[in-house]
Design a protein around this motif. Structure first.
Motif, short mmCIF file in Angstrom:
data_model
loop_
_atom_site.label_atom_id
_atom_site.label_comp_id
_atom_site.label_asym_id
_atom_site.label_seq_id
_atom_site.Cartn_x
_atom_site.Cartn_y
_atom_site.Cartn_z
N GLY A 1 24.91 -24.51 -39.92
CA GLY A 1 24.52 -25.83 -39.46
C GLY A 1 24.33 -25.93 -37.96
O GLY A 1 24.21 -27.03 -37.43
N VAL A 2 24.30 -24.79 -37.27
CA VAL A 2 24.19 -24.78 -35.81
C VAL A 2 23.10 -23.81 -35.40
O VAL A 2 22.90 -22.76 -36.03
N LYS A 3 22.35 -24.18 -34.36
CA LYS A 3 21.37 -23.27 -33.78
C LYS A 3 21.44 -23.36 -32.26
O LYS A 3 21.87 -24.37 -31.70
N PHE A 4 20.98 -22.28 -31.60
CA PHE A 4 21.07 -22.18 -30.15
C PHE A 4 19.71 -22.42 -29.53
O PHE A 4 18.70 -21.88 -29.98
N MET B 1 23.02 -26.94 -30.81
CA MET B 1 22.79 -28.23 -31.46
C MET B 1 22.74 -28.02 -32.97
O MET B 1 22.64 -26.87 -33.45
N GLN B 2 22.80 -29.10 -33.70
CA GLN B 2 22.78 -29.01 -35.15
C GLN B 2 21.43 -28.51 -35.63
O GLN B 2 20.39 -28.81 -35.03
N LEU C 1 14.21 -35.04 -23.75
CA LEU C 1 15.16 -34.01 -23.31
C LEU C 1 16.52 -34.15 -23.98
O LEU C 1 17.57 -34.01 -23.36
N VAL C 2 16.49 -34.43 -25.28
CA VAL C 2 17.68 -34.48 -26.12
C VAL C 2 17.29 -33.95 -27.50
O VAL C 2 16.12 -34.00 -27.89
N PRO C 3 18.25 -33.44 -28.28
CA PRO C 3 17.96 -33.08 -29.66
C PRO C 3 17.90 -34.33 -30.53
O PRO C 3 18.73 -35.23 -30.39
N ILE C 4 16.92 -34.40 -31.41
CA ILE C 4 16.71 -35.59 -32.24
C ILE C 4 16.58 -35.16 -33.69
O ILE C 4 15.87 -34.20 -34.02
N LEU C 5 17.23 -35.91 -34.57
CA LEU C 5 17.21 -35.62 -36.00
C LEU C 5 15.84 -35.97 -36.59
O LEU C 5 15.35 -37.09 -36.42
#
Length: 259
Positions: free
Chosen positions: A188-191, A199-200, A210-214
């Motif tokens: 459930g995690v990636k770099f 992040m997930q 500039l953020v991770p978004i689902l």
């Protein structure tokens, strides 16, 4: 390390010379002494851990974390490089969060409203929707019955409300993990090598926010933010209401013009 090894080797040689001068030693004793001396040389040659090795070990420990956070650094986007930081709220990447929640669960987003990196477009598009709606209202208010005017006003207000909900709702901002999270499975995690963070796995990095978004879909400049899982329903409602309002207005104008 080499200097320490040489010193031990010289000491061993001196001991051997002293033993030879004093007489012959028992073979078993000589063999045991030789093994002990070789062991001392091996230990001395290893030396003590250097500062670089200590730093590497500390870095490995630092790359493991139990919880994530929303502390993303401000940067420059591709489409929104001309837009500066908003003069209000808290910056999360290039997004601006307002109205912090009083009670926040573990991992829950702590703010009620989030404006995108292209936040001035919220003001522009709002004035466009309300301005055009009011102009059409003044155009047809003397030519149609009151129920048609009420329907027109209701459509404009619903369109505006769905637009505000799209622009100011959380699109699905994910947590930033500076190290490998211990509370999530490995699958459930990636770099992210560009940002040097974890992040997930179901989140995508947004180059504008500039953020991770689902479930990141696209960046909409008219709403000033990214369209993703958190505001997709509001965005679809906004598009449907916008098309409905335009069609209704065109029909009313055509009917009043022919009359």
């Amino acid at each position: 390390k080499a200097t320490v090894s040489v010193l031990y080797w010289e000491e061993v040689q001196n001991k051997k010379k002293g033993g030879a001068a004093g007489g012959e030693m028992d073979p078993a004793t000589a063999a045991m002494q030789t093994m002990e001396e070789e062991l001392e040389i091996m230990v001395a040659s290893r030396g003590t851990p250097t500062e670089d090795e200590d730093d590497d070990e500390d870095e490995k420990q630092d790359r493991v974390c139990s919880n994530g956070d929303y502390d993303f650094e401000w940067g420059v986007g591709n489409m929104t490089k001309c837009v500066g930081r908003a003069p209000f709220g808290t910056s999360i990447g290039r997004m601006t969060a307002c109205f912090r929640k009083k009670k926040v669960k573990d991992g829950e987003f702590p703010f009620l409203c989030v404006a995108g990196p292209c936040w001035p477009m919220i003001i522009f598009t709002s004035l466009l929707i309300l301005g055009v709606g009011f102009a059409l209202f003044t155009l047809i208010r003397t030519k149609v019955a009151m129920p048609f005017l009420v329907i027109h006003i209701a459509l404009v207000l619903i369109t505006f409300a769905s637009f505000i909900a799209t622009s100011l709702s959380n699109p699905g901002i994910g947590l930033r993990y500076p190290g490998i999270p211990t509370n999530l499975p490995a699958s459930g995690v990636k770099f992210n090598s560009q940002q040097n963070l974890y992040m997930q796995s179901d989140h995508e990095w947004c180059e504008e926010c500039l953020v991770p978004i689902l479930d990141n879909d696209h960046f909409c400049p008219w709403t000033g933010t990214t369209i993703a899982s958190g505001n997709m329903t509001f965005f679809c409602t906004f598009l449907c209401m916008l098309c409905t309002t335009l069609c209704y207005t065109i029909i009313i104008v055509m009917l009043t013009s022919s009359a």
